[in-house]
Design an enzyme around this catalytic site. Structure first.
Site, mmCIF file in Angstrom:
data_model
loop_
_atom_site.group_PDB
_atom_site.id
_atom_site.type_symbol
_atom_site.label_atom_id
_atom_site.label_comp_id
_atom_site.label_asym_id
_atom_site.label_seq_id
_atom_site.Cartn_x
_atom_site.Cartn_y
_atom_site.Cartn_z
ATOM 1 N N LYS A 86 -28.849 45.869 2.692
ATOM 2 C CA LYS A 86 -28.391 45.339 4.068
ATOM 3 C C LYS A 86 -27.753 46.486 5.052
ATOM 4 O O LYS A 86 -26.743 46.117 5.726
ATOM 5 C CB LYS A 86 -27.459 44.050 3.884
ATOM 6 C CG LYS A 86 -27.885 42.852 3.098
ATOM 7 C CD LYS A 86 -29.290 42.390 3.435
ATOM 8 C CE LYS A 86 -29.249 41.885 4.761
ATOM 9 N NZ LYS A 86 -30.865 41.471 5.082
ATOM 10 N N SER A 87 -28.291 47.401 4.899
ATOM 11 C CA SER A 87 -27.937 48.722 5.525
ATOM 12 C C SER A 87 -28.823 49.152 6.672
ATOM 13 O O SER A 87 -28.721 50.353 7.139
ATOM 14 C CB SER A 87 -27.472 49.838 4.828
ATOM 15 O OG SER A 87 -26.260 49.366 3.827
ATOM 16 N N GLY A 88 -29.956 48.377 6.905
ATOM 17 C CA GLY A 88 -30.786 48.768 7.888
ATOM 18 C C GLY A 88 -32.050 49.231 7.472
ATOM 19 O O GLY A 88 -32.811 50.267 8.333
ATOM 20 N N THR A 135 -36.478 52.082 -0.753
ATOM 21 C CA THR A 135 -35.723 51.572 -1.926
ATOM 22 C C THR A 135 -34.475 51.368 -1.633
ATOM 23 O O THR A 135 -33.722 51.918 -0.852
ATOM 24 C CB THR A 135 -36.068 52.386 -3.206
ATOM 25 O OG1 THR A 135 -35.644 51.903 -4.293
ATOM 26 C CG2 THR A 135 -35.216 53.901 -2.949
ATOM 27 N N HIS A 136 -33.625 50.330 -2.325
ATOM 28 C CA HIS A 136 -32.306 50.243 -2.639
ATOM 29 C C HIS A 136 -31.752 51.083 -4.012
ATOM 30 O O HIS A 136 -30.698 50.698 -4.381
ATOM 31 C CB HIS A 136 -32.075 48.464 -2.602
ATOM 32 C CG HIS A 136 -32.372 48.138 -1.385
ATOM 33 N ND1 HIS A 136 -32.135 48.709 -0.239
ATOM 34 C CD2 HIS A 136 -32.733 46.792 -1.099
ATOM 35 C CE1 HIS A 136 -32.407 47.697 0.786
ATOM 36 N NE2 HIS A 136 -32.756 46.556 0.049
ATOM 37 N N ARG A 158 -24.218 51.883 6.074
ATOM 38 C CA ARG A 158 -23.651 51.026 6.992
ATOM 39 C C ARG A 158 -22.003 50.634 6.616
ATOM 40 O O ARG A 158 -21.994 50.746 5.483
ATOM 41 C CB ARG A 158 -24.397 49.652 7.004
ATOM 42 C CG ARG A 158 -24.061 48.631 7.997
ATOM 43 C CD ARG A 158 -24.673 47.456 7.976
ATOM 44 N NE ARG A 158 -24.694 46.462 9.040
ATOM 45 C CZ ARG A 158 -25.054 45.331 9.085
ATOM 46 N NH1 ARG A 158 -25.988 44.941 8.256
ATOM 47 N NH2 ARG A 158 -25.004 44.344 10.380
ATOM 48 N N SER A 166 -23.315 40.504 5.654
ATOM 49 C CA SER A 166 -24.928 40.556 5.729
ATOM 50 C C SER A 166 -25.352 40.056 4.313
ATOM 51 O O SER A 166 -26.362 39.129 4.316
ATOM 52 C CB SER A 166 -25.448 41.800 6.121
ATOM 53 O OG SER A 166 -26.998 41.450 6.504
ATOM 54 N N PHE A 264 -33.369 45.239 17.832
ATOM 55 C CA PHE A 264 -33.298 43.991 16.781
ATOM 56 C C PHE A 264 -33.858 42.784 17.138
ATOM 57 O O PHE A 264 -34.573 42.508 16.254
ATOM 58 C CB PHE A 264 -31.738 43.657 16.720
ATOM 59 C CG PHE A 264 -31.388 42.774 15.469
ATOM 60 C CD1 PHE A 264 -31.633 43.126 14.017
ATOM 61 C CD2 PHE A 264 -31.471 41.282 15.509
ATOM 62 C CE1 PHE A 264 -31.482 42.245 13.152
ATOM 63 C CE2 PHE A 264 -31.222 40.524 14.663
ATOM 64 C CZ PHE A 264 -31.042 40.731 13.193
ATOM 65 N N ARG A 293 -30.887 38.695 10.851
ATOM 66 C CA ARG A 293 -29.892 37.717 11.166
ATOM 67 C C ARG A 293 -29.233 38.038 12.484
ATOM 68 O O ARG A 293 -29.570 37.629 13.612
ATOM 69 C CB ARG A 293 -28.844 37.538 10.085
ATOM 70 C CG ARG A 293 -28.034 36.338 10.252
ATOM 71 C CD ARG A 293 -26.925 36.224 9.281
ATOM 72 N NE ARG A 293 -26.075 37.120 9.196
ATOM 73 C CZ ARG A 293 -24.718 37.118 9.794
ATOM 74 N NH1 ARG A 293 -24.398 36.135 10.504
ATOM 75 N NH2 ARG A 293 -23.875 38.056 9.746
ATOM 76 N N GLY A 295 -27.790 41.808 13.019
ATOM 77 C CA GLY A 295 -28.005 43.135 13.216
ATOM 78 C C GLY A 295 -27.025 43.887 14.211
ATOM 79 O O GLY A 295 -27.232 44.750 14.836
#
Length: 331
Positions: A86-88, A135-136, A158, A166, A264, A293, A295
């Site tokens: 959830k960091s873009g 990737t995460h 973020r 988020s 967004f 959602r 952003g």
């Protein structure tokens, strides 16, 4: 009437419905505020949601898949986008894709078609060059050949308060079987976030600090560290940074067009009207789009109580002791 004894019995029955292990790894069961199970497994100190692993990981065997990813062969023009959840990720992936094509045009593909967690070795090898991988996975899980050959990495960070909010909404919108992945309150989710039950062990702070340390210890490594908040505040400036880092030709007109297309609300609309969003069809609760959602920067103010914010600030100070990273919590 529900009694504590009934609740305990219900939890025991829910617990029994999950295996004690998955792919040879112990399944850890926590419970959300609704008393529903929240099962996870840990691979190399990284936490994976059991439901997502069973649904999305090729073959369902996360242990084998992690090893497969570590051993993929890098190409000369590979670029890897790394972000904590959830960091873009979608945002920067679209920006990179447009810049490398030299056109501010949407593709029907979503970034999950090039996401290391969710594609097989054959699918990775079948991707056309240049590959915009994403990737995460934490730094320790990245492909060894990619790191050894010093392929370019773009790391987006973020602020953790907005990340927590988020993530809460993200998990509330995902389904596991017939129910949601997470059914508790935000307060209860924040407790999980603090206890590091989610994400890399050590959580958000370890993820971003590992990249900070790596960049300091490898000054010749081509890595671009960006802040979500900076992209939001001045998209054209940050997109220009990305273009220069990628060493692609660009014009002011292209940068402006990419910034506009990657606003967004425009990305959210494109995801609904243009993209083949198979993720929504596969794991979204009630089939609703859940990747986009708000952003925004500072939405945490609508969710944190004064006490929660004070506790978070104290924890944040401990997490970031000695760090040079500077996050913006509002614009």
């Amino acid at each position: 009437m529900t009694t504590k004894e009934n609740e305990s019995s219900s939890k025991t029955e829910e617990h029994a419905s999950f295996p004690n292990e998955f792919n040879g790894l112990p399944v850890e069961i926590d419970y959300d505020g609704a008393g529903l199970p929240f099962p996870t497994i840990i691979v190399d100190d990284h936490t994976f949601l059991l439901s997502v692993t069973k649904t999305m990981v090729p073959g369902g065997n996360i242990v084998e898949h992690v090893q497969t990813i570590r051993n993929i062969i890098a190409r000369d023009d590979d670029v890897l986008i790394c972000t904590y959840r959830k960091s873009g990720t979608h945002w920067i992936w679209e920006i990179v894709s447009m810049l490398r094509k030299g056109k501010a045009e949407y593709d029907t593909k979503v970034k999950e078609t090039a996401m290391l967690e969710f594609i097989s070795k054959d699918q990775i090898e079948a991707l056309e060059s240049p590959r915009n991988l994403n990737t995460h996975f934490p730094l320790r899980m990245l492909p060894k050949d990619l790191l050894d050959k010093k392929r370019k990495i773009i790391h987006v960070m973020r602020n953790p308060k907005d990340v927590a909010v988020s993530m809460y909404h993200h998990f509330k919108s995902m389904r596991a079987g017939v129910g949601t992945v997470y059914s508790g309150t935000f307060s209860e989710f924040l407790a999980l976030f603090f206890s590091l039950e989610l994400g890399a062990k050590g959580g958000w702070n370890k993820y971003v600090r590992d990249f900070e340390t790596f960049a300091k210890d490898n000054l010749d490594y081509p890595i671009l560290n960006l802040y979500f908040e900076d992209i939001k505040q001045d998209p054209k400036r940050e997109i220009t940074k990305v273009a220069k880092f990628l060493d692609v030709p660009y014009t002011e007109e292209l940068i402006t067009a990419v910034a506009e297309r990657c606003e967004f609300e425009n990305l959210k609309k494109a995801n609904h009207e243009i993209k083949d969003d198979f993720i929504t069809r596969k794991i979204a609760h009630d089939g609703r789009q859940f990747m986009y959602r708000k952003g925004t920067v500072g939405d945490w103010k609508n969710w944190f109580t004064v006490a929660q914010n004070e506790l978070f600030d104290e924890t944040y100070e401990r997490w970031m002791s000695g760090s040079e990273l500077k996050f913006k919590f509002s614009l």
